[in-house]
Design a protein around this motif. Sequence first.
Motif, PDB file in Angstrom:
ATOM      1  N   LYS A 177       3.651  -9.707  16.683  1.00  0.00           N
ATOM      2  CA  LYS A 177       3.528 -10.693  15.594  1.00  0.00           C
ATOM      3  C   LYS A 177       3.088 -12.052  16.137  1.00  0.00           C
ATOM      4  CE  LYS A 177       6.594  -8.273  12.433  1.00  0.00           C
ATOM      5  NZ  LYS A 177       7.985  -7.972  12.083  1.00  0.00           N
ATOM      6  N   GLU A 227       4.590  -9.035  -6.009  1.00  0.00           N
ATOM      7  CA  GLU A 227       3.182  -8.728  -6.318  1.00  0.00           C
ATOM      8  C   GLU A 227       2.854  -7.350  -5.768  1.00  0.00           C
ATOM      9  OE1 GLU A 227       0.434 -10.604  -7.545  1.00  0.00           O
ATOM     10  OE2 GLU A 227       1.669 -12.346  -8.044  1.00  0.00           O
ATOM     11  N   ASN A 228       2.006  -6.621  -6.500  1.00  0.00           N
ATOM     12  CA  ASN A 228       1.431  -5.383  -5.966  1.00  0.00           C
ATOM     13  C   ASN A 228       0.083  -5.729  -5.347  1.00  0.00           C
ATOM     14  OD1 ASN A 228       0.255  -2.922  -5.464  1.00  0.00           O
ATOM     15  ND2 ASN A 228       0.807  -2.018  -7.443  1.00  0.00           N
ATOM     16  N   ALA A 229      -0.108  -5.405  -4.063  1.00  0.00           N
ATOM     17  CA  ALA A 229      -1.339  -5.757  -3.351  1.00  0.00           C
ATOM     18  C   ALA A 229      -2.590  -5.219  -4.044  1.00  0.00           C
ATOM     19  CB  ALA A 229      -1.273  -5.205  -1.926  1.00  0.00           C
ATOM     20  N   VAL A 232       0.721  -7.421   7.441  1.00  0.00           N
ATOM     21  CA  VAL A 232       1.205  -6.873   8.716  1.00  0.00           C
ATOM     22  C   VAL A 232       2.125  -5.676   8.446  1.00  0.00           C
ATOM     23  CG1 VAL A 232       2.650  -7.385  10.728  1.00  0.00           C
ATOM     24  CG2 VAL A 232       0.952  -9.048   9.958  1.00  0.00           C
ATOM     25  N   PHE A 233       1.758  -4.540   9.000  1.00  0.00           N
ATOM     26  CA  PHE A 233       2.517  -3.297   8.846  1.00  0.00           C
ATOM     27  C   PHE A 233       2.799  -2.997   7.371  1.00  0.00           C
ATOM     28  CE2 PHE A 233       4.221  -4.773  13.186  1.00  0.00           C
ATOM     29  CZ  PHE A 233       3.155  -4.177  13.854  1.00  0.00           C
ATOM     30  N   MET A 256       0.658 -11.044   2.515  1.00  0.00           N
ATOM     31  CA  MET A 256       0.849  -9.917   1.597  1.00  0.00           C
ATOM     32  C   MET A 256       1.740  -8.869   2.255  1.00  0.00           C
ATOM     33  SD  MET A 256      -0.165  -9.337  -1.350  1.00  0.00           S
ATOM     34  CE  MET A 256       1.072  -8.261  -2.015  1.00  0.00           C
ATOM     35  N   ALA A 257       2.541  -8.189   1.444  1.00  0.00           N
ATOM     36  CA  ALA A 257       3.525  -7.234   1.964  1.00  0.00           C
ATOM     37  C   ALA A 257       4.370  -7.932   3.017  1.00  0.00           C
ATOM     38  CB  ALA A 257       2.845  -5.974   2.526  1.00  0.00           C
ATOM     39  N   PHE A 310      11.834   0.972   0.954  1.00  0.00           N
ATOM     40  CA  PHE A 310      12.060  -0.403   1.400  1.00  0.00           C
ATOM     41  C   PHE A 310      13.303  -1.035   0.763  1.00  0.00           C
ATOM     42  CE2 PHE A 310       7.789   0.330   2.986  1.00  0.00           C
ATOM     43  CZ  PHE A 310       7.989  -0.075   4.300  1.00  0.00           C
ATOM     44  N   MET A 341      13.326  -6.712  -0.438  1.00  0.00           N
ATOM     45  CA  MET A 341      12.830  -7.232   0.852  1.00  0.00           C
ATOM     46  C   MET A 341      12.688  -8.761   0.748  1.00  0.00           C
ATOM     47  SD  MET A 341      12.304  -4.793   3.188  1.00  0.00           S
ATOM     48  CE  MET A 341      10.971  -5.146   4.328  1.00  0.00           C
ATOM     49  N   ASN A 354       1.319   1.434   3.573  1.00  0.00           N
ATOM     50  CA  ASN A 354       2.250   1.828   2.511  1.00  0.00           C
ATOM     51  C   ASN A 354       1.633   1.696   1.115  1.00  0.00           C
ATOM     52  OD1 ASN A 354       4.723   2.108   4.245  1.00  0.00           O
ATOM     53  ND2 ASN A 354       4.160  -0.012   4.696  1.00  0.00           N
ATOM     54  N   ASP A 408       5.242  -9.556  -2.031  1.00  0.00           N
ATOM     55  CA  ASP A 408       5.642  -8.182  -1.701  1.00  0.00           C
ATOM     56  C   ASP A 408       5.984  -7.476  -3.006  1.00  0.00           C
ATOM     57  OD1 ASP A 408       6.805  -6.812   1.172  1.00  0.00           O
ATOM     58  OD2 ASP A 408       7.475  -5.886  -0.708  1.00  0.00           O
ATOM     59  N   ILE A 409       5.768  -6.168  -3.036  1.00  0.00           N
ATOM     60  CA  ILE A 409       6.071  -5.398  -4.252  1.00  0.00           C
ATOM     61  C   ILE A 409       7.579  -5.203  -4.409  1.00  0.00           C
ATOM     62  CG2 ILE A 409       6.004  -3.076  -3.245  1.00  0.00           C
ATOM     63  CD1 ILE A 409       4.205  -2.242  -5.636  1.00  0.00           C
ATOM     64  N   ASN A 410       8.328  -5.436  -3.318  1.00  0.00           N
ATOM     65  CA  ASN A 410       9.744  -5.092  -3.314  1.00  0.00           C
ATOM     66  C   ASN A 410      10.637  -6.344  -3.326  1.00  0.00           C
ATOM     67  OD1 ASN A 410      12.397  -4.320  -2.236  1.00  0.00           O
ATOM     68  ND2 ASN A 410      11.455  -2.303  -2.136  1.00  0.00           N
ATOM     69  N   TYR A 423      16.446  -4.028   7.907  1.00  0.00           N
ATOM     70  CA  TYR A 423      15.046  -3.920   8.324  1.00  0.00           C
ATOM     71  C   TYR A 423      14.773  -4.647   9.647  1.00  0.00           C
ATOM     72  CZ  TYR A 423      10.031  -4.452   8.373  1.00  0.00           C
ATOM     73  OH  TYR A 423       8.728  -4.451   8.781  1.00  0.00           O
TER      74      TYR A 423
HETATM   75  N1  SAM Z   1       5.067  -7.735   6.898  1.00  0.00           N
HETATM   76  C1  SAM Z   1       6.478  -7.521   7.125  1.00  0.00           C
HETATM   77  C2  SAM Z   1       6.757  -7.381   8.602  1.00  0.00           C
HETATM   78  O1  SAM Z   1       5.805  -7.131   9.359  1.00  0.00           O
HETATM   79  O2  SAM Z   1       7.908  -7.494   9.005  1.00  0.00           O
HETATM   80  C3  SAM Z   1       7.009  -6.312   6.329  1.00  0.00           C
HETATM   81  C4  SAM Z   1       6.388  -4.998   6.683  1.00  0.00           C
HETATM   82  S1  SAM Z   1       7.204  -3.614   5.944  1.00  0.00           S
HETATM   83  C5  SAM Z   1       6.976  -2.350   7.140  1.00  0.00           C
HETATM   84  C6  SAM Z   1       6.085  -3.110   4.670  1.00  0.00           C
HETATM   85  C7  SAM Z   1       6.178  -3.910   3.389  1.00  0.00           C
HETATM   86  O3  SAM Z   1       5.103  -3.511   2.528  1.00  0.00           O
HETATM   87  C8  SAM Z   1       7.458  -3.688   2.592  1.00  0.00           C
HETATM   88  O4  SAM Z   1       8.113  -4.904   2.400  1.00  0.00           O
HETATM   89  C9  SAM Z   1       6.973  -3.083   1.277  1.00  0.00           C
HETATM   90  O5  SAM Z   1       7.746  -3.419   0.166  1.00  0.00           O
HETATM   91  C10 SAM Z   1       5.559  -3.645   1.197  1.00  0.00           C
HETATM   92  N2  SAM Z   1       4.661  -2.931   0.283  1.00  0.00           N
HETATM   93  C11 SAM Z   1       4.483  -1.602   0.172  1.00  0.00           C
HETATM   94  N3  SAM Z   1       3.581  -1.328  -0.795  1.00  0.00           N
HETATM   95  C12 SAM Z   1       3.156  -2.515  -1.286  1.00  0.00           C
HETATM   96  C13 SAM Z   1       2.233  -2.892  -2.300  1.00  0.00           C
HETATM   97  N4  SAM Z   1       1.538  -1.989  -2.992  1.00  0.00           N
HETATM   98  N5  SAM Z   1       2.060  -4.206  -2.542  1.00  0.00           N
HETATM   99  C14 SAM Z   1       2.770  -5.139  -1.863  1.00  0.00           C
HETATM  100  N6  SAM Z   1       3.666  -4.846  -0.906  1.00  0.00           N
HETATM  101  C15 SAM Z   1       3.852  -3.539  -0.607  1.00  0.00           C
END
Ligand code: SAM
Length: 243
Positions: free
Chosen positions: A48, A114-116, A132-133, A66-67, A25, A93, A137, A88-90, A32
């Motif tokens: 969405k 944050e880590n989910a 969402v999506f 989240m994420a 990511f 992003m 991961n 998001d963990i990243n 993205y």
């Molecule tokens: N929700 C957004 C969207 O639909 O456009 C982003 C989706 S993107 C495909 C997946 C996201 O999940 C990335 O931003 C990634 O950093 C995040 N992610 C992956 N592992 C994660 C974790 N353990 N905790 C939080 N976020 C995480």
Amino acid sequence: MSKQVNFGDELVSPEEKTRRVGAVFSSVARRYDMMNDLMSGGMHRLWKDRFVNRVKPRSGEEILDMAGGTGDVAFRMARRGARVTVADINADMLEVGKQRAATRELTGLAWKVENAEALSFADASFDAYTIVFGIRNVTDIPAALREAYRVLKRGGRFYCMEFSSSDWPGFSSLYEAWASNVIPRIGKAVADDEESYRYLVESIRRFPRPDAFKRMVADAGFIRAAAEPMLGGLVTIHSGWKI
Ligand code: SAM
């Protein structure tokens, strides 16, 4: 040695998976949103919109997206008056998301790394939790679902949208051909990053089918766990309630 987990089609340690998902990511962050349009032919916008219609954000509600990545879903919910925390963990992003929010003059969003699987928020902090999506991961998905349950208030809603493989025979072979051949090539041509896009496709193929994931949502404690599959389960909206 800790149990091996899938990073796409490869087996790696849980720590290695989290690190490599982070690298994917960070690598795709700048492109993205454009890549989402190219890979889905713009469909992700409709999915969405539909997802947010299911969530029905209300004015003043506290929602954890989240994420949340670059904020696509959060922006839609904030426009309906909800107070949204994008987590998001990243950090890369989120940084792209903050710049997009500034361009759109969207205020009132909070951004947090944050880590989910292990959230820093107190119990019962949010009216709704959306992802969402993102969940495919996450390395330890049951841990993320337990955390979603913990941070929701009583009466709180859980909503997740995720890809899986489709069970519509003709459509699934068409999608497979697109996903295996075209998406990594678009990744190479546009972002010079074939590997990241190959991982994204493999992770979709490996994610549980809608019924199996629905059981995982119920196992985390949610009642009325439901799955609304679209395109034969290629994209599914999952929901559940905390009582
Ligand atoms: N929700 C957004 C969207 O639909 O456009 C982003 C989706 S993107 C495909 C997946 C996201 O999940 C990335 O931003 C990634 O950093 C995040 N992610 C992956 N592992 C994660 C974790 N353990 N905790 C939080 N976020 C995480």
